[in-house]
Scaffold this motif. Structure first.
Motif, PDB file in Angstrom:
ATOM      1  N   ASP A  44     -17.062 -26.625  -7.762  1.00  0.00           N
ATOM      2  CA  ASP A  44     -16.755 -25.336  -8.063  1.00  0.00           C
ATOM      3  C   ASP A  44     -16.419 -25.341  -9.663  1.00  0.00           C
ATOM      4  OD1 ASP A  44     -14.259 -26.375  -8.186  1.00  0.00           O
ATOM      5  OD2 ASP A  44     -13.531 -25.126  -6.701  1.00  0.00           O
ATOM      6  N   GLY A  45     -16.435 -26.470 -10.413  1.00  0.00           N
ATOM      7  CA  GLY A  45     -16.282 -26.519 -11.663  1.00  0.00           C
ATOM      8  C   GLY A  45     -14.761 -27.123 -11.971  1.00  0.00           C
ATOM      9  N   LYS A  46     -14.047 -27.044 -10.958  1.00  0.00           N
ATOM     10  CA  LYS A  46     -12.496 -27.557 -11.237  1.00  0.00           C
ATOM     11  C   LYS A  46     -12.366 -29.014 -11.115  1.00  0.00           C
ATOM     12  CE  LYS A  46      -8.004 -26.868  -8.824  1.00  0.00           C
ATOM     13  NZ  LYS A  46      -7.387 -26.489  -7.694  1.00  0.00           N
ATOM     14  N   ASP A  47     -11.506 -29.239 -12.262  1.00  0.00           N
ATOM     15  CA  ASP A  47     -10.998 -30.828 -12.436  1.00  0.00           C
ATOM     16  C   ASP A  47     -10.191 -31.129 -11.330  1.00  0.00           C
ATOM     17  OD1 ASP A  47     -12.650 -30.611 -14.787  1.00  0.00           O
ATOM     18  OD2 ASP A  47     -10.738 -30.424 -16.053  1.00  0.00           O
ATOM     19  N   VAL A  48     -10.540 -32.394 -10.746  1.00  0.00           N
ATOM     20  CA  VAL A  48      -9.749 -33.035  -9.766  1.00  0.00           C
ATOM     21  C   VAL A  48      -9.344 -34.567 -10.222  1.00  0.00           C
ATOM     22  CG1 VAL A  48      -9.949 -34.004  -7.311  1.00  0.00           C
ATOM     23  CG2 VAL A  48     -11.010 -31.871  -7.953  1.00  0.00           C
ATOM     24  N   THR A  49      -7.966 -34.735 -10.213  1.00  0.00           N
ATOM     25  CA  THR A  49      -7.727 -36.067 -10.504  1.00  0.00           C
ATOM     26  C   THR A  49      -7.685 -37.074  -9.279  1.00  0.00           C
ATOM     27  OG1 THR A  49      -5.123 -35.241 -10.187  1.00  0.00           O
ATOM     28  CG2 THR A  49      -6.346 -35.002 -12.088  1.00  0.00           C
ATOM     29  N   VAL A  50      -7.352 -38.171  -9.495  1.00  0.00           N
ATOM     30  CA  VAL A  50      -7.307 -39.134  -8.311  1.00  0.00           C
ATOM     31  C   VAL A  50      -6.201 -38.768  -7.483  1.00  0.00           C
ATOM     32  CG1 VAL A  50      -6.911 -41.387  -7.674  1.00  0.00           C
ATOM     33  CG2 VAL A  50      -8.478 -41.000  -9.808  1.00  0.00           C
ATOM     34  N   VAL A  51      -5.062 -38.642  -7.764  1.00  0.00           N
ATOM     35  CA  VAL A  51      -3.939 -38.346  -7.109  1.00  0.00           C
ATOM     36  C   VAL A  51      -3.947 -36.824  -6.521  1.00  0.00           C
ATOM     37  CG1 VAL A  51      -2.138 -39.762  -8.510  1.00  0.00           C
ATOM     38  CG2 VAL A  51      -2.465 -37.140  -8.947  1.00  0.00           C
ATOM     39  N   ASP A  52      -5.007 -36.055  -6.671  1.00  0.00           N
ATOM     40  CA  ASP A  52      -5.060 -34.799  -6.066  1.00  0.00           C
ATOM     41  C   ASP A  52      -6.033 -35.110  -4.815  1.00  0.00           C
ATOM     42  OD1 ASP A  52      -3.167 -33.459  -7.639  1.00  0.00           O
ATOM     43  OD2 ASP A  52      -4.774 -32.929  -9.084  1.00  0.00           O
ATOM     44  N   TYR A  53      -6.990 -35.973  -5.001  1.00  0.00           N
ATOM     45  CA  TYR A  53      -8.050 -36.216  -4.280  1.00  0.00           C
ATOM     46  C   TYR A  53      -7.502 -36.581  -2.802  1.00  0.00           C
ATOM     47  CZ  TYR A  53     -12.616 -37.308  -2.492  1.00  0.00           C
ATOM     48  OH  TYR A  53     -13.971 -37.425  -1.806  1.00  0.00           O
ATOM     49  N   GLN A  54      -7.914 -35.799  -1.806  1.00  0.00           N
ATOM     50  CA  GLN A  54      -7.168 -36.052  -0.388  1.00  0.00           C
ATOM     51  C   GLN A  54      -8.399 -36.413   0.577  1.00  0.00           C
ATOM     52  OE1 GLN A  54      -4.064 -36.876   0.305  1.00  0.00           O
ATOM     53  NE2 GLN A  54      -3.716 -35.994  -1.978  1.00  0.00           N
ATOM     54  N   THR A  55      -9.651 -36.252   0.347  1.00  0.00           N
ATOM     55  CA  THR A  55     -10.804 -36.280   1.254  1.00  0.00           C
ATOM     56  C   THR A  55     -10.953 -37.707   1.760  1.00  0.00           C
ATOM     57  OG1 THR A  55     -11.833 -34.507   0.034  1.00  0.00           O
ATOM     58  CG2 THR A  55     -13.334 -35.757   1.427  1.00  0.00           C
ATOM     59  N   ARG A  56     -11.198 -37.855   3.061  1.00  0.00           N
ATOM     60  CA  ARG A  56     -11.443 -39.081   3.465  1.00  0.00           C
ATOM     61  C   ARG A  56     -13.088 -39.256   3.889  1.00  0.00           C
ATOM     62  NH1 ARG A  56      -8.862 -43.130   6.885  1.00  0.00           N
ATOM     63  NH2 ARG A  56     -10.143 -43.837   8.595  1.00  0.00           N
ATOM     64  N   ASP A  57     -13.570 -40.202   3.326  1.00  0.00           N
ATOM     65  CA  ASP A  57     -14.920 -40.478   3.884  1.00  0.00           C
ATOM     66  C   ASP A  57     -15.033 -41.412   4.893  1.00  0.00           C
ATOM     67  OD1 ASP A  57     -17.607 -41.613   3.841  1.00  0.00           O
ATOM     68  OD2 ASP A  57     -17.906 -41.005   2.053  1.00  0.00           O
ATOM     69  N   GLU A  58     -15.389 -40.948   6.082  1.00  0.00           N
ATOM     70  CA  GLU A  58     -15.348 -41.821   7.220  1.00  0.00           C
ATOM     71  C   GLU A  58     -16.217 -43.011   7.536  1.00  0.00           C
ATOM     72  OE1 GLU A  58     -13.047 -41.420   9.528  1.00  0.00           O
ATOM     73  OE2 GLU A  58     -12.199 -39.468   8.765  1.00  0.00           O
ATOM     74  N   LYS A  59     -17.327 -42.753   6.882  1.00  0.00           N
ATOM     75  CA  LYS A  59     -18.236 -43.931   6.724  1.00  0.00           C
ATOM     76  C   LYS A  59     -17.755 -45.103   5.945  1.00  0.00           C
ATOM     77  CE  LYS A  59     -22.736 -41.437   7.526  1.00  0.00           C
ATOM     78  NZ  LYS A  59     -24.263 -41.029   6.799  1.00  0.00           N
TER      79      LYS A  59
END
Length: 289
Positions: free
Chosen positions: A1-16
């Motif tokens: 969506d064009g929003k900047d995301v920092t490493v500390v904000d990133y919570q998504t877990r890639d299960e693979k």
């Protein structure tokens, strides 16, 4: 969506990715997780008690004792017991170890670099130069020094009121002995026959155990060892030196595991040998004055 995301904000877990990591990590944890000893005291290794690597610690004592014991019991090495010293650089000790069970993973956390213990033939003068070089930053106004040396089979004093006069180049590599009064004095080497520590002889030959990083690769600037005669190149990898020593302790617990206490050390039978793993400051092998 064009929003900047920092490493500390990133919570998504890639299960693979998580599954792939687990497939790698689990077998390692299983292989290195075997309990082979237990300690009831914290072994201080990440830093000396004052916050810098510039004084003795009980884990530094244990690691160098392990190297000393290893070379003295190595069937492929014959060295006189009264002429063996072991050293290790403080920067190679990367963790404290709390009281509890020891595993191979414990040893890997303490010594993660995969360095290999080796044995060299050196003069007393080279040992004196190494200790002086290692102690050049010690003192109340000193600073962190990964090259500070922990020792086994020896004792020495650091006189912090004496200015450092060790000769180094622009890269902080040793190029010559102290030009003034040495800061390191009263260096003594353990003599089993007398059960005492006798004065270092600058002209005598000693067997010096240490990691290849310091003795062979001259890491941290220890160029005084350049050209020293090699007795044995591959004694054992760092974490295996520690684990093999720990496994030889006595005083087993209810689970039959060796108890890492001074009185149970294989070196406890050596008369007059300085052991005090219960003290975070070590056994008094290094005196800071």
């Amino acid at each position: 969506d064009g929003k900047d995301v920092t490493v500390v904000d990133y919570q998504t877990r890639d299960e693979k990715v998580a599954a792939a990591a687990k497939a790698i990590i689990d077998p390692i944890d299983k292989a290195y997780g075997e309990k082979f000893a237990v300690s009831k005291v914290t072994l201080n290794g990440a830093k000396a008690p004052n916050g810098n690597r510039d004084s003795e610690t009980n884990l530094g004592d244990l690691i160098t004792d392990a190297m000393l014991w290893k070379v003295l019991t190595d069937a492929e090495v014959t060295v006189p017991e009264e002429n063996v010293v072991a050293i290790t650089n403080g920067g190679g000790i990367r963790a404290d170890e709390k009281a509890g069970y020891w595993t191979f993973k414990t040893c890997k956390q303490v010594s993660p670099f995969g360095n290999v213990a080796c044995l060299m033939s050196v003069t007393g003068k080279q040992i004196q130069d190494a200790l002086e070089f290692a102690a050049r930053f010690a003192g109340e106004d000193g600073k962190e020094n990964g090259g500070f040396l922990q020792v086994a089979g020896a004792t020495y004093e650091i006189h912090t009121d004496i200015p450092n006069t060790v000769q180094t180049d622009e890269k902080n590599v040793w190029i010559g002995s102290a030009t003034g009064t040495p800061r390191v004095q009263n260096v003594k080497v353990y003599d089993k026959a007398s059960g005492s520590y006798l004065p270092l002889d600058p002209g005598a030959t000693y067997a010096l155990a240490g990691m290849n990083y310091t003795l062979r690769n001259l890491g941290d600037g220890f160029a005084m060892f350049d050209g020293a005669e090699l007795i044995k190149d591959y004694v054992a990898e760092d974490y295996l030196v520690m684990s093999s020593y720990a496994a030889m302790f006595g005083g087993v617990d209810a689970n039959g595991l060796p108890h890492l206490a001074s009185a149970n050390s294989p070196l406890a039978s050596y008369p007059g040998y300085l052991l005090d793993y219960e003290n975070p400051h070590g056994a008094g092998r290094i005196t800071i004055l």
